[in-house]
Design a protein around this motif. Structure first.
Motif, PDB file in Angstrom:
ATOM      1  N   LEU B 232       0.668  -1.296   0.167  1.00 25.43           N
ATOM      2  CA  LEU B 232      -0.112   0.017  -0.087  1.00 25.43           C
ATOM      3  C   LEU B 232       0.923   1.261  -0.186  1.00 25.43           C
ATOM      4  O   LEU B 232       0.124   2.167  -0.026  1.00 25.43           O
ATOM      5  N   PHE B 233       2.298   1.086   0.244  1.00 26.80           N
ATOM      6  CA  PHE B 233       2.815   2.420  -0.083  1.00 26.80           C
ATOM      7  C   PHE B 233       3.288   2.891  -1.442  1.00 26.80           C
ATOM      8  O   PHE B 233       3.827   3.919  -1.611  1.00 26.80           O
ATOM      9  N   ALA B 234       2.728   2.134  -2.369  1.00 24.74           N
ATOM     10  CA  ALA B 234       2.887   2.661  -3.883  1.00 24.74           C
ATOM     11  C   ALA B 234       1.856   4.046  -3.908  1.00 24.74           C
ATOM     12  O   ALA B 234       1.063   3.932  -3.267  1.00 24.74           O
ATOM     13  N   PRO B 235       2.780   5.050  -4.549  1.00 23.38           N
ATOM     14  CA  PRO B 235       1.934   6.379  -4.604  1.00 23.38           C
ATOM     15  C   PRO B 235       0.336   6.347  -4.476  1.00 23.38           C
ATOM     16  O   PRO B 235      -0.314   7.003  -3.741  1.00 23.38           O
ATOM     17  N   ARG B 236      -0.046   5.616  -5.563  1.00 23.38           N
ATOM     18  CA  ARG B 236      -1.509   5.730  -5.943  1.00 23.38           C
ATOM     19  C   ARG B 236      -2.329   5.225  -4.721  1.00 23.38           C
ATOM     20  O   ARG B 236      -3.428   5.431  -4.450  1.00 23.38           O
ATOM     21  N   LYS B 237      -1.676   3.965  -4.388  1.00 30.72           N
ATOM     22  CA  LYS B 237      -2.363   2.909  -3.380  1.00 30.72           C
ATOM     23  C   LYS B 237      -2.394   3.876  -1.863  1.00 30.72           C
ATOM     24  O   LYS B 237      -3.271   3.806  -1.221  1.00 30.72           O
ATOM     25  N   TRP B 238      -1.281   4.431  -1.761  1.00 33.79           N
ATOM     26  CA  TRP B 238      -0.833   5.324  -0.559  1.00 33.79           C
ATOM     27  C   TRP B 238      -2.093   6.490  -0.437  1.00 33.79           C
ATOM     28  O   TRP B 238      -2.625   6.499   0.639  1.00 33.79           O
ATOM     29  N   ALA B 239      -2.375   7.088  -1.679  1.00 32.19           N
ATOM     30  CA  ALA B 239      -3.380   8.095  -1.591  1.00 32.19           C
ATOM     31  C   ALA B 239      -4.852   7.523  -1.267  1.00 32.19           C
ATOM     32  O   ALA B 239      -5.592   8.272  -0.772  1.00 32.19           O
ATOM     33  N   SER B 240      -5.125   6.436  -2.084  1.00 29.98           N
ATOM     34  CA  SER B 240      -6.297   5.796  -1.939  1.00 29.98           C
ATOM     35  C   SER B 240      -6.611   5.391  -0.231  1.00 29.98           C
ATOM     36  O   SER B 240      -7.589   5.584   0.283  1.00 29.98           O
ATOM     37  N   TRP B 241      -5.731   4.598   0.274  1.00 32.49           N
ATOM     38  CA  TRP B 241      -5.616   4.297   1.600  1.00 32.49           C
ATOM     39  C   TRP B 241      -5.877   5.481   2.572  1.00 32.49           C
ATOM     40  O   TRP B 241      -6.602   5.366   3.302  1.00 32.49           O
ATOM     41  N   GLY B 242      -5.011   6.809   2.217  1.00 33.29           N
ATOM     42  CA  GLY B 242      -5.220   7.814   2.984  1.00 33.29           C
ATOM     43  C   GLY B 242      -6.790   8.009   3.152  1.00 33.29           C
ATOM     44  O   GLY B 242      -7.137   8.614   4.056  1.00 33.29           O
ATOM     45  N   THR B 243      -7.454   8.220   2.072  1.00 34.19           N
ATOM     46  CA  THR B 243      -8.744   8.327   2.011  1.00 34.19           C
ATOM     47  C   THR B 243      -9.526   7.634   2.857  1.00 34.19           C
ATOM     48  O   THR B 243     -10.342   8.028   3.677  1.00 34.19           O
ATOM     49  N   VAL B 244      -9.308   6.250   2.613  1.00 36.01           N
ATOM     50  CA  VAL B 244     -10.169   5.379   3.251  1.00 36.01           C
ATOM     51  C   VAL B 244      -9.881   5.555   4.831  1.00 36.01           C
ATOM     52  O   VAL B 244     -10.847   5.796   5.738  1.00 36.01           O
TER      53      VAL B 244
END
Lengths: 68, 469
Positions: B232-244
């Motif tokens: 989840l540290f990949a940039p787009r996944k990081w942004a997605s998980w930050g939202t969640v």
């Protein structure tokens, strides 16, 4: 611009800056460890939390109006 | 084993005593039972929210996932929620509390049903709240089971511990309602917060100091001390998980109900100021215990890494304090389970089945028993899933409800059909994305589900005739 609008603008800008920092677009710190043990990633995030906390205290005082 | 039995018995006795005491202080009105008379002041409100918010996800799941993925887990979860949770309390919790008082609503689903004058809206909220709360309860029970089995060297099986926490939580929740759960949360929250701070210092000392503990991890796997680009540290996944992770908490019905029980706006504001501090105090130890564990106990795979918290407590703390580690997990689990049982039961009774008043309490209790039985069975069936994986499934689901929760209290033109459409489209996109039925271009499916829920809510409202809200 009245005080409420000015505070709302500051809140939006402050939030945007915090989110950009969270997204790692800019990492200001050289590699650690700091204090002999703290990884740079942890220090960066703790500093970010400190900034966020200051922002929240300001937000609660200036933007959040008590409706009760 | 005897010491653990005595400690657990004492803990259960305190919790039950608080439940009974709260019952005696409560009147019999529904508002008192479901929302503690809408009178929770700063301290009890803060501990009730914090105790409810933190479950075995933090004390078992986060050390487990930090063991596998390293220090980046802190920024992925803890840092961003310190901002996200208080802001959602302001954006949604504050107007929801005022509106609930004005409309006389006692549950989250009832609030939106009355807001839109539509029972169907309340039922839809109840169904989705339940669908995501059940797995969230499962991870709690699983966390308690893992910790109990580890603390007793297998003498207490996972299922036995899970059953015990479910039964005790059912008993004191039935007794005293919201006030009982809020008061027990003060005790439980204090217990696990104090323990985690003590554990941080005692474990680091046992490992030879902070520098030595870090050096061991550096020698074992240096990548654990920096944020990589994997998982989840990949940039787009990081942004997605930050939202969640920022938005999901306001979608927990058990958290939402506690916000509705706040005495006034000032109490809610004070909670928002305190929240980041408490999160830092809890999460720094939770992540570092997992990371240090990678240096001390290498080789745990997948869901097995959930054992690291209790392994570290047993190995690097005095025996009597290790027992407190076990109790801390039980406290964190029960302080959430009780709120979940109460909130879902109350929504069923008030928003869905609506039995005669004299049967309402019995119906709520029977539903609580049925719910506990379902959670117990699922905790056994999902034994190979990690605490984090089960929590993630629930968190992503709750996130799809947030646009409707927000627009429902902040946009007077927002309509009931728009709320239902937003929830249905968001969940459809979430499910389709999980099966890779559309391109997610590097983001998590929940990112598109959230965007779709927002867009649907806005568009359906705008095409509805004015005045239809």
């Amino acid at each position: 611009m009245n005080a409420a609008s000015r505070n709302a603008l500051i809140a939006v800008v402050g939030l945007a800056v915090l989110l950009l920092l969270h997204l790692d677009v800019w990492r200001p710190l050289p590699a650690g460890p700091y204090f002999g043990w703290m990884p740079e990633e942890l220090l960066f995030r703790l500093l970010w939390m400190l900034l966020a906390w200051v922002f929240l205290i300001w937000f609660c005082a200036r933007v959040w109006r008590e409706a009760d | 084993m005897l010491e653990i039995g005595v400690a657990v018995a004492l803990y259960f006795a305190v919790v039950l005593a608080l439940g009974v005491f709260a019952t005696r202080r409560s009147s019999r009105s529904p508002e008192e039972y479901f929302l503690a008379g809408r009178g929770l002041g700063t301290v009890v409100l803060f501990m009730a929210l914090f105790g409810t918010n933190c479950t075995s996800f933090v004390l078992v799941g986060i050390p487990g996932i930090s063991y596998r993925y390293g220090i980046g887990v802190f920024g992925l979860n803890a840092a961003v929620v310190a901002l996200g949770i208080p802001l959602t309390f302001w954006a949604i919790g504050s107007p929801a509390r005022r509106l609930a008082r004005k409309l006389g609503a006692l549950t989250p689903a009832e609030l939106y049903a009355r807001r839109f004058d539509s029972r169907a809206v309340g039922v839809v909220f109840f169904l989705f709240f339940t669908a995501y709360t059940v797995p969230y309860m499962v991870q709690s029970v699983k966390g308690a089971g893992i910790t109990a089995a580890q603390a007793t060297d297998g003498a207490v099986a996972m299922w036995q511990a899970g059953l015990a926490v479910l039964v005790i939580a059912l008993v004191y929740t039935s007794l005293g309602g919201m006030r009982a759960t809020a008061w027990t949360n003060v005790f439980q929250g204090a217990l696990f917060l104090v323990f985690m701070i003590a554990a941080f210092f005692l474990m680091s000392r046992s490992l030879g100091g902070l520098t030595e503990a870090t050096a061991r991890v550096e020698a074992q796997d240096p990548d654990l001390l920096r944020k990589t680009d994997e998982w989840l540290f990949a940039p787009r996944k990081w942004a997605s998980w930050g939202t969640v992770i920022s938005l999901t908490v306001i979608g927990f019905p058990h958290m939402f109900a506690r916000l509705m029980a706040a005495k006034d706006e000032r109490a809610l504001k004070s909670v928002c100021r305190l929240y980041p501090l408490a999160l830092a105090l809890l999460w720094v130890p939770a992540v570092l215990i997992g990371v240090w564990g990678a240096g001390a106990f290498p080789g745990l795979e997948k869901a097995d890494s959930d054992r690291i918290f209790q392994l570290m407590a047993d190995a690097h703390m005095p025996a009597w304090l290790g027992i407190f580690g076990f109790l801390a997990v039980i406290a964190a689990v029960m302080s959430t389970l009780d709120a979940q049982l109460l909130t879902l039961s109350s929504m069923l009774v008030r928003d869905v089945s609506r039995p005669a008043p004299q049967r309402a309490v019995l119906a709520g209790r029977l539903f609580g028993v049925a719910l506990a039985a379902l959670v117990f069975v699922l905790s056994i069936l999902w034994k190979d899933e990690s605490v984090f994986a089960i929590s993630r499934w629930a968190f992503e689901g709750y996130t799809t409800l947030v646009p409707a929760l927000f627009l429902g209290v902040r946009w007077s033109r927002f309509t009931g059909p728009a709320a239902v459409a937003s929830i249905v489209v968001g969940n459809a996109l979430l499910i389709l994305g999980r099966y890779e039925l559309y391109p997610t271009v590097g983001f998590l499916p929940v990112f598109w589900a959230f965007a779709g829920a927002v867009a649907t809510g806005v568009v359906v409202t705008l095409v509805s005739p004015r005045g239809s809200s």
